[in-house]
Motif scaffolding. Structure first.
Motif, PDB file in Angstrom:
ATOM      1  N   GLY A 160      -6.304   3.664   2.901  1.00  0.00           N
ATOM      2  CA  GLY A 160      -6.332   2.530   1.987  1.00  0.00           C
ATOM      3  C   GLY A 160      -5.171   2.566   1.005  1.00  0.00           C
ATOM      4  N   THR A 214      -2.119  -0.257   1.130  1.00  0.00           N
ATOM      5  CA  THR A 214      -1.994  -1.105  -0.057  1.00  0.00           C
ATOM      6  C   THR A 214      -0.703  -0.862  -0.828  1.00  0.00           C
ATOM      7  OG1 THR A 214      -4.407  -1.035  -0.230  1.00  0.00           O
ATOM      8  CG2 THR A 214      -3.194  -1.888  -2.124  1.00  0.00           C
ATOM      9  N   ILE A 236     -11.365   2.765   2.509  1.00  0.00           N
ATOM     10  CA  ILE A 236     -10.209   1.890   2.331  1.00  0.00           C
ATOM     11  C   ILE A 236     -10.309   1.134   1.009  1.00  0.00           C
ATOM     12  CG2 ILE A 236      -9.094  -0.203   3.226  1.00  0.00           C
ATOM     13  CD1 ILE A 236      -9.588   0.867   6.030  1.00  0.00           C
ATOM     14  N   ALA A 237     -11.522   0.700   0.655  1.00  0.00           N
ATOM     15  CA  ALA A 237     -11.706   0.001  -0.616  1.00  0.00           C
ATOM     16  C   ALA A 237     -11.390   0.909  -1.799  1.00  0.00           C
ATOM     17  CB  ALA A 237     -13.135  -0.528  -0.713  1.00  0.00           C
ATOM     18  N   ALA A 284      -7.668   1.356  -1.947  1.00  0.00           N
ATOM     19  CA  ALA A 284      -7.018   0.150  -2.448  1.00  0.00           C
ATOM     20  C   ALA A 284      -7.145   0.049  -3.965  1.00  0.00           C
ATOM     21  CB  ALA A 284      -7.625  -1.088  -1.781  1.00  0.00           C
ATOM     22  N   ALA A 293      -4.672   2.398  -5.460  1.00  0.00           N
ATOM     23  CA  ALA A 293      -3.343   1.815  -5.341  1.00  0.00           C
ATOM     24  C   ALA A 293      -3.146   0.694  -6.356  1.00  0.00           C
ATOM     25  CB  ALA A 293      -3.127   1.286  -3.921  1.00  0.00           C
ATOM     26  N   GLY A 294      -4.210  -0.050  -6.621  1.00  0.00           N
ATOM     27  CA  GLY A 294      -4.124  -1.118  -7.618  1.00  0.00           C
ATOM     28  C   GLY A 294      -3.812  -0.581  -8.998  1.00  0.00           C
ATOM     29  N   THR A 347      -6.559 -11.777   4.981  1.00  0.00           N
ATOM     30  CA  THR A 347      -5.548 -11.074   4.183  1.00  0.00           C
ATOM     31  C   THR A 347      -4.169 -11.730   4.239  1.00  0.00           C
ATOM     32  OG1 THR A 347      -5.076  -9.594   6.046  1.00  0.00           O
ATOM     33  CG2 THR A 347      -6.708  -8.862   4.432  1.00  0.00           C
ATOM     34  N   SER A 395      -9.329 -12.902  -3.857  1.00  0.00           N
ATOM     35  CA  SER A 395      -9.898 -11.565  -3.995  1.00  0.00           C
ATOM     36  C   SER A 395     -11.390 -11.568  -3.714  1.00  0.00           C
ATOM     37  CB  SER A 395      -9.617 -11.017  -5.398  1.00  0.00           C
ATOM     38  OG  SER A 395     -10.117 -11.887  -6.392  1.00  0.00           O
ATOM     39  N   THR A 450     -15.748  -7.191   2.674  1.00  0.00           N
ATOM     40  CA  THR A 450     -15.924  -5.737   2.673  1.00  0.00           C
ATOM     41  C   THR A 450     -17.378  -5.356   2.439  1.00  0.00           C
ATOM     42  OG1 THR A 450     -13.669  -5.458   1.809  1.00  0.00           O
ATOM     43  CG2 THR A 450     -15.172  -3.592   1.579  1.00  0.00           C
TER      44      THR A 450
END
Length: 424
Positions: free
Chosen positions: A30, A34, A150-151, A154, A157-158, A232, A251, A258
């Motif tokens: 993830g 991302t 993955i969530a 992400a 990464a955000g 996406t 979003s 998800t």
């Protein structure tokens, strides 16, 4: 196997080990998906076009290495390939900190992408071996765990993207590398799989590439897999350029999708336990994706409240289709493959997904954004055609297992494996 109710982890130790390894590695994935591009643009200072080309080349390389990786898993054991893939993932992502030129970026991106593709090829035979007779349920559970990871990746990464500083991105890369190293701890607790010897009549090394019905199924699943880029790629561009819906819908669509996959994949997957039911699930997914595309198309030109309603309905229907498609694809890809070459066959089945990943974004942009409403309907018709063709191709594959794949683990005679024309 016991994956019921509110259970967070399966009862079996081997299954728990695979789930924990998957959670850690998918968190790393993830982060990579991302923030990989952002890191090379903001920290390494390479042009976006060069980064896009590097990721595209990496996708094509992994596409063609899946089958050899599966063959190695069949002959040396999938756990060994699984562990090697985690090590390569950790090394490749950690090497992000060392790259400063286009060629070195290309190298590490190719290595990281190949490692991720190989990880998936090796995981399939492991699931079949440790599932205690319920591989459908364990596959669905592992997919839910993958989406959770993955969530989480992400979200991490955000945070780095919001900070947008070199130290923040460096810490993120170290976290990414650590995720794969952490995944090694439970991976070593996964038992070794017994090597199944190939029957004398199927000693050829690349039998899966000669299995025309199975190749056809791979391509059909590839067409259906373009749906993974609808929410996406196509939907965000459509919301911004063609509808009056607020941008938070973009979003929200990902969050709803998800959540539905995490909460419902096991329930759907445990019911898709024969080729017949898998074919029906693939057919239903085609109808669902077609309906979702139509709803997205008609959101254009509608009042804001109507656009939100149409897009919300489209996301829910699309997500139901994704649940069916994933369950159907899991079942046919595994049950129609011979036990002695399951890794090689899963590598071939991954070709369809790889082609969807490579060409899907461009196709969706050209059709749905470039053409507008008619393009969405054409895309929906393409999904529907693939879904409607699935039962006939599954029947073809079932009827030719003795020729192409002796040793395929088809359901016993008491289970409704064969597809009648009336049933589909």
């Amino acid at each position: 196997m016991r994956i019921r109710g509110s259970a967070v982890l399966p009862a079996s130790g081997a299954q728990r080990a695979l789930a924990l390894a998957t959670l850690a590695s998918s968190t790393g994935k993830g982060i990579f998906l991302t923030a990989g591009v952002l890191y090379f643009i903001r920290v390494v200072h390479l042009p976006a076009m060069e980064i896009g080309v590097a990721f595209s080349i990496a996708g094509f390389v992994s596409l063609f290495l899946g089958v050899p990786a599966g063959h190695v898993a069949d002959r040396r054991g999938p756990r060994a390939v699984f562990v090697a893939s985690l090590l390569l993932s950790a090394a490749a992502t950690g090497a992000f900190l060392l790259v400063h030129a286009s060629w070195s970026v290309l190298l590490v991106v190719v290595l990281a992408t190949v490692a991720q593709a190989t990880l998936l090829v090796a995981r399939g035979p492991i699931i079949n071996d440790i599932a205690d007779g319920r591989p459908q349920e364990l596959r669905a559970y592992i997919r839910s765990v993958t989406n959770v990871g993955i969530a989480v990746g992400a979200m991490a990464a955000g945070w780095a993207a919001q900070a947008d500083t070199t130290p923040a991105y460096h810490r993120l890369i170290l976290l990414n590398c650590a995720c794969f190293l952490v995944a090694l701890l439970p991976a070593f607790r996964i038992p070794r799989t017994e090597i199944v010897e190939a029957p004398e009549q199927t000693r050829g090394r690349w039998a899966a590439l000669r299995d025309r019905p199975y190749l056809a199924l791979s391509l059909l699943d590839g067409v259906l897999s373009i749906q993974y880029r609808v929410l996406t790629v196509a939907l965000p561009l459509w919301v911004v350029s063609a509808t009056s819906a607020p941008r938070w819908v973009i979003s929200a669509a990902v969050v709803v999708n998800t959540a539905m996959i995490i909460l419902l994949q096991v329930a759907v997957g445990r019911r898709v336990d024969t080729p017949r039911r898998a074919a029906l699930a693939l057919r239903r997914s085609g109808w669902a994706f077609c309906a979702a595309c139509a709803a997205v198309a008609w959101a254009a030109g509608s009042p804001a409240w109507a656009a939100v309603a149409l897009l919300g309905a489209a996301v829910v229907v699309h997500s139901v289709g994704e649940l069916w498609q994933a369950a159907g694809g899991f079942e046919v890809s595994n049950v129609l493959a011979p036990r002695h070459a399951i890794g090689q066959y899963l590598g071939v089945f991954g070709i369809g997904m790889g082609l969807a990943e490579s060409f899907g974004p461009a196709l969706l942009t050209w059709l749905c954004i470039g053409w507008g409403k008619p393009g969405w309907h054409v895309m929906g018709a393409l999904f529907l055609a693939a879904g409607l063709a699935a039962p006939a191709v599954v029947r073809w594959a079932e009827s030719t297992r003795a020729r192409y794949a002796p040793g395929a683990d088809l359901p016993p005679a008491g289970k409704p494996a064969a597809l009648s024309s009336e049933a589909v």
